[in-house]
Scaffold this motif. Structure first.
Motif, mmCIF file in Angstrom:
data_model
loop_
_atom_site.group_PDB
_atom_site.id
_atom_site.type_symbol
_atom_site.label_atom_id
_atom_site.label_comp_id
_atom_site.label_asym_id
_atom_site.label_seq_id
_atom_site.Cartn_x
_atom_site.Cartn_y
_atom_site.Cartn_z
ATOM 1 N N GLY A 27 -10.693 3.491 4.022
ATOM 2 C CA GLY A 27 -9.803 3.352 4.842
ATOM 3 C C GLY A 27 -8.835 4.480 4.936
ATOM 4 N N ARG A 28 -8.524 4.958 5.420
ATOM 5 C CA ARG A 28 -7.047 5.746 5.910
ATOM 6 C C ARG A 28 -5.800 5.351 6.921
ATOM 7 N N GLY A 29 -5.962 4.308 6.820
ATOM 8 C CA GLY A 29 -4.073 4.051 7.433
ATOM 9 C C GLY A 29 -3.756 3.511 5.847
ATOM 10 N N MET A 30 -2.144 2.877 5.983
ATOM 11 C CA MET A 30 -0.777 1.865 5.377
ATOM 12 C C MET A 30 -1.609 1.771 3.690
ATOM 13 N N ALA A 31 -3.222 0.629 3.759
ATOM 14 C CA ALA A 31 -2.962 0.766 2.492
ATOM 15 C C ALA A 31 -3.875 1.435 1.867
ATOM 16 N N GLY A 32 -4.902 2.224 2.395
ATOM 17 C CA GLY A 32 -5.642 2.912 1.889
ATOM 18 C C GLY A 32 -5.033 4.019 1.271
ATOM 19 N N VAL A 33 -4.230 4.638 2.016
ATOM 20 C CA VAL A 33 -3.177 5.763 1.771
ATOM 21 C C VAL A 33 -2.288 5.611 0.102
ATOM 22 N N MET A 34 -1.730 4.122 0.683
ATOM 23 C CA MET A 34 -0.712 3.596 -0.783
ATOM 24 C C MET A 34 -1.639 3.304 -2.194
ATOM 25 N N ALA A 35 -2.757 2.893 -1.106
ATOM 26 C CA ALA A 35 -3.518 3.147 -2.802
ATOM 27 C C ALA A 35 -3.585 4.407 -3.732
ATOM 28 N N ALA A 36 -4.300 5.720 -2.418
ATOM 29 C CA ALA A 36 -4.561 6.285 -3.332
ATOM 30 C C ALA A 36 -3.869 7.398 -4.018
ATOM 31 N N SER A 37 -2.422 6.910 -2.864
ATOM 32 C CA SER A 37 -1.140 8.327 -3.252
ATOM 33 C C SER A 37 -0.810 7.635 -4.779
ATOM 34 N N THR A 69 -0.384 -4.785 -1.461
ATOM 35 C CA THR A 69 -2.096 -4.514 -1.746
ATOM 36 C C THR A 69 -1.817 -3.452 -1.883
ATOM 37 N N GLY A 70 -2.058 -2.728 -1.544
ATOM 38 C CA GLY A 70 -2.425 -0.941 -1.587
ATOM 39 C C GLY A 70 -2.048 -0.586 -3.443
ATOM 40 N N TYR A 71 -0.697 -1.074 -3.687
ATOM 41 C CA TYR A 71 0.237 -0.437 -4.905
ATOM 42 C C TYR A 71 -0.879 -1.678 -6.026
ATOM 43 N N LYS A 72 -0.973 -3.065 -5.730
ATOM 44 C CA LYS A 72 -1.206 -3.664 -6.524
ATOM 45 C C LYS A 72 -2.819 -3.289 -7.007
ATOM 46 N N ALA A 73 -3.495 -3.043 -6.350
ATOM 47 C CA ALA A 73 -5.224 -2.754 -5.961
ATOM 48 C C ALA A 73 -5.161 -1.485 -7.276
ATOM 49 N N ALA A 74 -3.605 -0.278 -6.526
ATOM 50 C CA ALA A 74 -4.346 0.799 -7.681
ATOM 51 C C ALA A 74 -3.718 0.961 -9.175
ATOM 52 N N LYS A 75 -2.967 0.417 -9.465
ATOM 53 C CA LYS A 75 -2.309 -1.018 -10.378
ATOM 54 C C LYS A 75 -3.085 -1.206 -10.891
ATOM 55 N N SER A 76 -3.993 -2.031 -10.496
ATOM 56 C CA SER A 76 -5.151 -2.851 -11.147
ATOM 57 C C SER A 76 -5.944 -1.954 -11.918
ATOM 58 N N ILE A 77 -6.279 -0.849 -11.196
ATOM 59 C CA ILE A 77 -7.458 0.424 -11.655
ATOM 60 C C ILE A 77 -6.887 1.173 -12.144
#
Lengths: 444, 406
Positions: free
Chosen positions: A12-22, A432-440
């Motif tokens: 996914g390349r919306g807000m959540a996806g890019v937030m996690a990816a960045s 949630t994008g940020y939190k998912a990235a943090k968990s990873i």
């Protein structure tokens, strides 16, 4: 067949996806994005909401975090509270942290604060609460000071009907004892588009890119400003390129008043600007974006091994396969509009919802999935459909067991909230994008 | 008038029946349309035509196919206004494959009988295409003219065949020469081109709706390629590349001439990786210092090559590579694709003008692409509107920058 190997694959390349990816890329993780296409972010108004309303108690959250005391009572499974492990204070902290670590391109686009909701005049004439608006929309914020606003439509463009919208706005303002803020309707025309069969925002914005057309438009606006002498002129969201946003200053100088945009229904320039900024984040951080459809996972022992997708071809021919192999996966496919969830209806009109990639267990609220009133302040049940996650943003089943050890989720694929009624869509996506990235990151 | 419409309807209905399977698949696909207009916001032609004359992807394909019989006769001309850049398909939240619908319409219309033919006589164009082996109405023997200036040689057996493509051979000799020179510098006697014997790969016919014509052309091309005995084919043209690599097998039902088909940028990138080619430390004033790279639709969205050209350009000393606002899969089409340059060149050029203006704003001295169709369109746009920017293909830059020794 193409094979892509990466440490983390974001879907996914919306807000959540890019937030996690960045967030991951900034911490040195090798990230790749795979997406079907644009989703809800590009169709949004580009405002970054945190929390505007609590539909269960029909209350306004001002400031946004003041709503959390109601959320704790009415909806303990709200993604904010899940991200904060059930503790509203922790939830606040993680939201602040997430907004702090937004990519520069997104921060530069907006003004606002997580601690306050502004009231923004929309193209329907309603006032809506939001934490961050894009800079071109700043003049649409109703600060409570005395001002006269000229709500200006473009002839032939249906997205903003100033006569209708200003009458709604005056009623709305009066009911908030802000009757001294005056909203008046007006129209401008764009000469070369007068004969167009169908006027759409992309067209208006392209025409304005031409210097001569822009000067004509400026003259029209100046004439209007001289006649009406307003403090602010609000236009539909039409300035879709960085170049045009820059030129808005030129308009302000010429008209000697503030010029702004109101949040406008899709395809508004502000939504596109946000999506463009997200695209820009990906290209500056070197995050590769692939396009593929029909993503199917291959799973072994409760771990996602790889995802196989189909690259698009001209005509429906034999598919070209693309395989993604990653250590961890982030699911940010969106909900019904982004097609992270689909809805199948059989001949007897039974409705079945399905998560499209992993077929994860879904939360479906009890009762009818929709009411006939599209603007029902209590929200719509179909918006709340989504997957269940734990505080690490891992999808869980109804008993709370993690479904796949290396799968995380972010954004509106997560259930238990109604982004439209609560005005919290982007906030949940970012948090949630940020939190998912943090968990990873904590598992590396 | 009504009778005329009824006749057209009958004719279309008969054709639709012939392609019933595809028609059904497409209708299913089109049900995904949520009328959000995102396709309009990225469509280069919709913007360039100012909303009159071209309805845009949503109306042309989605709405039209829902009501094929009622509307088709009214818009069939404008189905040739699509550049098949596939940008709409890549942003559609509803997963609608609009370019397919456009190609389908073209296929339907192609088989209409006079006087119900589209105003622009496309099937006549297809006929000459099959006869001459190029879409530019040029006698085949003139296709090798570009070789004369640089004393190049055509024909003969070699390991690697350079497939130059019609646009480069006929309209852009400088591109063809740049490609030939770079390949010769690397391969010497192991490299050859077909020159005047080169035929059409079939892609233009396919884009204009003539799949049968595409099949005939592809078979002829492949026969001629086999004569050279080459097992590696390198081409600077992304359209030929995807025709050989994918569409011949997938759509025309023809066996491709070889399994090793490479785009010029892939080939050079591969050699760069293996450390087998070097660029001059200083190419002097021969090359522009600030260039901007334009992603060709056929190379980017079409086959997914985004990094190779960028890596090559940024590896050349003394060149700064700028980027457009929208890059890679979000790159805006130059307007020259899908057969549009041949039919409505003025619209193609007004699309390209917007891109060139953006390049100038960013301070680029040259617009660089990796596709002859883009270059042709940019070149004539710059001439027509008198814009102060150079237009180059990546092969011309590589030819100048390649060094004989390390």
């Amino acid at each position: 067949m193409i094979k892509v190997e990466t440490e983390v694959l974001v879907i996914g390349r919306g807000m959540a996806g890019v937030m996690a990816a960045s967030t991951l890329a900034k911490n040195g993780v090798d990230v790749t994005i795979v997406a079907k296409s644009y989703g809800t972010t590009a169709l949004s108004s580009g405002c970054l909401d945190i929390l505007g309303y609590i539909p269960e108690v029909q209350g306004v959250a001002q400031p946004p975090f003041s709503g959390f005391k109601y959320l704790v009572v009415s909806n303990r499974n709200h993604p904010y509270l899940i991200a904060g492990e059930g503790d509203p204070k922790k939830a606040e902290d993680i939201i602040r942290e997430a907004f702090d670590s937004l990519p520069e391109q997104i921060k530069n686009l907006h003004v606002g604060s997580v601690e306050n909701n502004s009231w923004v005049l929309t193209s329907f004439g309603t006032l809506r609460p939001t934490a961050f608006v894009q800079k071109p929309l700043e003049p649409a914020i109703i600060t409570g000071e005395k001002e006269s606003i000229l709500l200006t439509g473009i002839k032939g463009l249906f997205e903003l009907n100033p006569v209708f919208a200003s009458s709604i706005a005056m009623k709305d303002l009066k009911s908030r004892s802000l009757g001294y803020v005056k909203v008046k309707p007006a129209y401008v025309s764009i000469r070369s588009l007068e004969g167009a069969q169908y006027l759409a925002i992309p067209l208006v914005s392209t025409v304005l890119e031409e210097d001569e057309e822009f000067d004509e438009f400026k003259k029209e606006l100046v004439k209007l400003a001289k006649r009406e002498n307003p403090d602010t002129i609000l236009l539909p969201s039409i300035f879709s390129t960085p170049n045009l946003v820059e030129k808005m200053k030129e308009l302000e100088d010429a008209c000697k008043c503030r010029i702004g945009e109101v949040p406008t229904p899709p395809e508004s320039a502000s939504g596109l600007r946000l999506q463009r900024a997200l695209n820009n984040v990906c290209s500056t951080l070197g995050i590769k974006v692939f396009h593929a459809t029909d993503l199917k996972p291959e799973v072994e022992n409760g771990i996602v091994k790889r995802i196989v997708g189909t690259r698009r071809t001209l005509l429906f021919t034999e598919a070209r396969k693309i395989v993604f192999e990653a250590e961890k996966y982030v699911l940010a496919t969106g909900d019904l509009i982004g097609e992270g969830i689909t809805c199948d209806v059989d001949e007897e009109l039974n409705v079945a919802f399905r998560e499209t990639v992993f077929d994860l267990p879904l939360y479906i609220p009890e009762g009818p999935i929709a009411t006939t009133d599209p603007f029902n302040p209590a929200g719509q049940n179909f918006s709340k459909i989504g997957i269940n996650v734990n505080s690490e943003m891992q999808p869980v089943d109804s008993a709370g067991r993690v479904v796949y050890e290396n799968l995380f989720a972010a954004g509106s694929i997560i259930g238990h909230y109604d982004y439209n009624a609560e005005k919290c869509g982007m906030g949940v996506a970012i948090t949630t994008g940020y939190k998912a990235a943090k968990s990873i990151l904590s598992r590396r | 008038m009504e009778e005329k419409l009824a006749n057209i309807n009958m004719s279309i209905a008969r054709n639709a029946e012939k392609h019933y399977e595809l028609y059904r698949k497409m209708q299913e696909n089109i049900d995904g349309c949520i009328k959000c207009n995102l396709c309009l916001s990225v469509c280069p032609v919709f913007k360039a035509t100012g909303g009159s004359g071209y309805a845009g992807p949503r109306h042309l394909s989605a709405e039209l196919l829902r009501h094929l019989l009622e509307f088709a006769p009214l818009v069939y001309d404008s189905s040739y206004l699509c550049t098949v850049c596939r940008h709409c398909e890549f942003v559609c939240p509803g997963n609608v494959n609009t370019p397919v619908a456009v190609l389908f319409l073209r296929r339907l219309l192609d088989s209409l009988k006079p006087p119900y033919k589209p105003a622009k006589d496309v099937s006549k164009g297809l006929e000459t295409l099959v006869k001459l082996g190029n879409p530019y109405n040029t006698p085949p023997e003139l296709k090798g003219e570009w070789l004369e200036e640089i004393d190049g040689k055509e024909g003969g057996k070699a390991k690697v065949l350079g497939w130059v493509g019609c646009t480069s051979s006929i309209r852009l000799p400088e591109l063809a020469q740049g490609f030939y020179e770079s390949m010769k510098k690397i391969l010497g006697e192991d490299f050859t081109v077909l020159g005047s014997r080169e035929w059409c790969c079939g892609k233009p016919a396919f884009l204009l709706g003539g799949i049968e014509a595409a099949r005939i052309l592809a078979e002829e091309s492949n026969k001629r390629i086999a004569e050279t005995g080459a097992n590696i084919i390198v081409t600077p043209c992304p359209a030929c590349y995807s025709a050989f690599k994918y569409e011949q097998r997938e759509i025309y039902g023809v066996n491709p001439p070889s399994e090793n088909i490479l785009h010029f940028t892939e080939y050079i990138h591969d050699l760069m990786d293996k450390g087998r080619i070097y660029f001059k430390e200083n190419s002097g004033n021969e090359l522009p210092r600030k260039i901007i790279y334009h992603d060709p639709c056929e190379l980017g969205r079409g086959v997914g090559i985004y990094d190779e050209p960028r890596d090559i350009l940024s590896a050349i000393p003394g060149i700064e590579v700028l980027e457009f606002d929208d890059v890679r899969q979000d790159s805006v089409c130059c307007g020259g694709g899908g057969g549009m340059w041949g039919i409505y060149p003025e619209i193609s050029m007004s699309v390209a003008r917007l891109k060139v203006k953006e390049a100038l704003r960013k301070g680029a001295e040259a617009v660089v692409s990796a596709c002859p169709a883009c270059m042709l369109n940019f070149k004539y746009t710059v001439l027509t509107y008198d814009l102060p920017v150079k237009v180059l293909d990546i092969s011309q830059i590589v030819a100048k920058a390649l060094s004989e020794k390390k």
